[in-house]
Design a protein around this motif. Structure first.
Motif, PDB file in Angstrom:
ATOM      1  N   UNK A 233       0.751  -1.117  -0.153  1.00 24.70           N
ATOM      2  CA  UNK A 233      -0.095   0.155  -0.223  1.00 24.70           C
ATOM      3  C   UNK A 233       0.757   1.255  -0.107  1.00 24.70           C
ATOM      4  N   UNK A 234       0.284   2.272  -0.742  1.00 23.34           N
ATOM      5  CA  UNK A 234       0.687   3.724  -0.465  1.00 23.34           C
ATOM      6  C   UNK A 234      -0.041   4.705  -0.366  1.00 23.34           C
ATOM      7  N   UNK A 235       0.327   5.582   0.868  1.00 21.95           N
ATOM      8  CA  UNK A 235      -0.762   6.521   1.294  1.00 21.95           C
ATOM      9  C   UNK A 235      -0.247   7.905   0.531  1.00 21.95           C
ATOM     10  N   UNK A 265       4.281   0.352   1.949  1.00 26.18           N
ATOM     11  CA  UNK A 265       4.646  -0.628   2.929  1.00 26.18           C
ATOM     12  C   UNK A 265       3.746  -1.757   2.590  1.00 26.18           C
ATOM     13  N   UNK A 266       3.973  -2.969   3.073  1.00 25.60           N
ATOM     14  CA  UNK A 266       3.102  -4.307   3.089  1.00 25.60           C
ATOM     15  C   UNK A 266       2.222  -4.261   3.999  1.00 25.60           C
ATOM     16  N   UNK A 267       1.011  -4.618   3.633  1.00 24.63           N
ATOM     17  CA  UNK A 267      -0.010  -4.935   4.670  1.00 24.63           C
ATOM     18  C   UNK A 267       0.247  -6.075   5.428  1.00 24.63           C
ATOM     19  N   UNK A 268      -0.191  -6.176   6.748  1.00 29.22           N
ATOM     20  CA  UNK A 268      -0.107  -7.209   7.771  1.00 29.22           C
ATOM     21  C   UNK A 268      -0.976  -8.446   7.489  1.00 29.22           C
ATOM     22  N   UNK A 269      -1.008  -9.509   8.068  1.00 27.52           N
ATOM     23  CA  UNK A 269      -1.899 -10.694   7.969  1.00 27.52           C
ATOM     24  C   UNK A 269      -3.190 -10.342   8.392  1.00 27.52           C
ATOM     25  N   UNK A 270      -4.131 -10.648   7.761  1.00 28.66           N
ATOM     26  CA  UNK A 270      -5.723 -10.138   8.245  1.00 28.66           C
ATOM     27  C   UNK A 270      -6.097  -8.740   8.442  1.00 28.66           C
ATOM     28  N   UNK A 271      -5.067  -7.850   7.745  1.00 23.37           N
ATOM     29  CA  UNK A 271      -5.238  -6.454   7.959  1.00 23.37           C
ATOM     30  C   UNK A 271      -5.965  -5.736   6.664  1.00 23.37           C
ATOM     31  N   UNK A 274      -7.082  -0.244   3.448  1.00 22.22           N
ATOM     32  CA  UNK A 274      -7.276   0.929   3.924  1.00 22.22           C
ATOM     33  C   UNK A 274      -6.366   1.187   5.253  1.00 22.22           C
ATOM     34  N   UNK A 275      -6.577   0.161   6.288  1.00 15.29           N
ATOM     35  CA  UNK A 275      -6.192   0.314   7.408  1.00 15.29           C
ATOM     36  C   UNK A 275      -4.251   0.005   7.483  1.00 15.29           C
ATOM     37  N   UNK A 276      -4.220  -0.611   6.482  1.00 15.11           N
ATOM     38  CA  UNK A 276      -2.710  -0.880   6.301  1.00 15.11           C
ATOM     39  C   UNK A 276      -2.005   0.449   5.737  1.00 15.11           C
ATOM     40  N   UNK A 277      -2.631   1.326   5.033  1.00 16.85           N
ATOM     41  CA  UNK A 277      -2.210   2.297   4.311  1.00 16.85           C
ATOM     42  C   UNK A 277      -2.272   3.489   5.568  1.00 16.85           C
ATOM     43  N   UNK A 278      -3.020   3.529   6.477  1.00 14.83           N
ATOM     44  CA  UNK A 278      -3.110   4.553   7.430  1.00 14.83           C
ATOM     45  C   UNK A 278      -1.858   4.191   8.542  1.00 14.83           C
ATOM     46  N   UNK A 279      -1.881   2.927   8.867  1.00 15.88           N
ATOM     47  CA  UNK A 279      -0.841   2.499   9.850  1.00 15.88           C
ATOM     48  C   UNK A 279       0.542   2.704   9.235  1.00 15.88           C
ATOM     49  N   UNK A 280       0.701   2.370   7.792  1.00 15.41           N
ATOM     50  CA  UNK A 280       2.300   2.810   7.091  1.00 15.41           C
ATOM     51  C   UNK A 280       2.710   4.315   7.438  1.00 15.41           C
ATOM     52  N   UNK A 281       1.663   5.125   7.003  1.00 18.91           N
ATOM     53  CA  UNK A 281       1.795   6.405   7.016  1.00 18.91           C
ATOM     54  C   UNK A 281       2.221   6.790   8.576  1.00 18.91           C
ATOM     55  N   UNK A 282       1.298   6.428   9.469  1.00 20.58           N
ATOM     56  CA  UNK A 282       1.634   6.759  10.841  1.00 20.58           C
ATOM     57  C   UNK A 282       2.878   6.204  11.456  1.00 20.58           C
ATOM     58  N   UNK A 288      -1.354  11.388  11.586  1.00 15.70           N
ATOM     59  CA  UNK A 288      -2.505  10.544  11.768  1.00 15.70           C
ATOM     60  C   UNK A 288      -3.383  11.007  10.525  1.00 15.70           C
ATOM     61  N   UNK A 289      -4.106   9.812   9.825  1.00 13.23           N
ATOM     62  CA  UNK A 289      -4.956  10.081   8.805  1.00 13.23           C
ATOM     63  C   UNK A 289      -6.094   9.438   8.780  1.00 13.23           C
ATOM     64  N   UNK A 290      -7.108   9.614   7.666  1.00 13.70           N
ATOM     65  CA  UNK A 290      -8.338   8.954   7.729  1.00 13.70           C
ATOM     66  C   UNK A 290      -8.377   8.425   6.106  1.00 13.70           C
TER      67      UNK A 290
END
Length: 403
Positions: A233-235, A265-271, A274-282, A288-290
């Motif tokens: 994912x990319x944010x 970055x890469x998303x995690x297992x069972x993620x 969109x939450x993976x993109x928010x997490x990577x940016x953080x 913090x983003x939405x």
């Protein structure tokens, strides 16, 4: 009857019926091909199935009674082994050797219980050999029972098999086992060489275990392959000043050295995507983003670990402004004017980067609509899933429903 007409995966019911009735058939040749032996007893014909290099066999006693003018089948199952010297037999249960604990999956396969495996490699080797023989040969007994009981037919009438409109019974008809799944925890890794020697193949590995598989039927393996894709994912984060959140990575290829890029970055297992993109940016910038939309995604092959790669570019709305750089991954981070971000030579010279930026700019100008996420439940599995889609209110001024 010609032995060449038999197949271990498809056997005509007339052939099985004639086998059970014919005294002229060469059951020595049949034993070599199928691991089956016929013998006569006062109760009828006994069929034993053999398997394994140590002559272990499952006495799947298919007792075909010919008395009273009717042909009936009864079945008994026991485990024996021939010592190869005088033909005497003894029960394997006296040596605490038995078929491995397992359960059936919904696709006709076997899942071996990883918590009840023998710890001794030698005991495991014998149990695994016996189990494979059992799962391979148990179908033959079912076949004989099915031939003589299908549609209440006798063995004699089964000879006229074409009247059934089922001239051959397939492997699926036998209800025999197909795929075998063997999960070996890391503490039982010494059982891996034993399993490979028996014909198991690697399927996948995780930090705590390795998964092995075995395909019983002839022909190509139909078990699902290991995961074929990595998901990245990319944010794309833009603030009220028309500035883009960008980073420079500490570890990157020489081709993109010095490039200011969006956090990825890469998303995690069972993620979720969109939450993976928010997490990577953080994680990389502390911002913090939405989530707003998935703007586009790229599909490439033979990337990391020779896997295919799905990369989703997500548009995010900034909820904070103070940058806190992740010192482990990121060399620098900043808010960069959109025009300066677009004018970077590496972006202008790369057709894919340039196309992605053009799409992002079009979205900002309301000339493009991405995909927003919607939580839905399917009756097929009862699970909550994220369905990504969007619709447009009108043609003149694009307004993506779901924002």
């Amino acid at each position: 009857m010609d032995l060449k007409s038999f197949s271990s995966n498809s056997l005509s019911s007339s052939e099985v019926a004639l086998l059970a009735r014919s005294s002229s058939y060469s059951y020595n040749a049949f034993m070599q091909k199928f691991g089956v032996r016929f013998s006569k007893s006062p109760r009828g014909i006994i069929v034993r199935t053999y398997g394994g290099p140590e002559n272990h066999y499952l006495a799947n006693k298919a007792i075909i009674s010919l008395a009273g003018g009717a042909n009936n089948v009864a079945a008994e199952t026991s485990f024996h082994s021939s010592n190869g010297l005088n033909g005497s037999t003894w029960s394997l249960f006296t040596r605490n050797l038995k078929v491995l604990e397992a359960y059936d999956d919904e696709y006709g396969g076997v899942v071996i219980d990883p918590d009840r495996l023998p710890t001794n490699p030698s005991v495991f080797a014998r149990s695994l050999n016996l189990s494979l023989s059992h799962w391979k040969k148990m179908s033959l007994l079912y076949l004989i029972r099915k031939v003589v009981t299908m549609e209440n037919l006798t063995l004699a009438s089964c000879v006229n098999v074409h009247a059934l409109h089922k001239p051959h019974l397939t492997y699926e008809d036998l209800q025999g086992k197909k795929g075998i799944w063997l999960k070996l925890p890391i503490e039982k890794s010494d059982l891996v060489p034993v399993s490979i020697k028996e014909g198991f193949q690697y399927h996948h590995a995780e930090p705590g275990y390795v998964m092995l598989t075995y395909w019983i039927p002839e022909g190509p393996c139909m078990l699902p392959a290991n995961a074929s894709h990595l998901v990245g994912v990319g944010g794309f984060v833009i603030n009220e000043n028309n500035e883009v959140l960008v980073v420079q990575e500490k570890h990157c290829s020489p081709e993109i050295l010095g490039l200011w890029k969006i956090p990825t970055g890469f998303i995690l297992e069972a993620e979720e995507i969109y939450t993976g993109a928010i997490r990577e940016v953080k994680e990389e910038t502390g911002i913090d983003t939405e989530f707003i939309e998935v703007i586009a995604f790229r599909h490439a092959h033979n990337v990391a670990f020779d896997k295919s790669d799905l990369f989703f570019i997500c548009m995010l709305r900034a909820l904070s402004s103070k940058i806190v750089v992740d010192d482990h991954e990121i060399e620098a981070a900043k808010w960069m004017p959109l025009v300066d971000f677009v004018k970077q030579p590496l972006i202008q010279e790369d057709s894919m980067f340039k196309q992605i930026i053009d799409i992002l700019v079009a979205r900002l100008g309301k000339r493009y609509c991405g995909l927003s996420t919607h939580q839905v439940v399917s009756k097929f599995d009862g699970r909550v899933s994220s369905l990504y889609y969007n619709v447009i209110d009108n043609d003149e001024d694009i307004n993506c429903v779901g924002n």
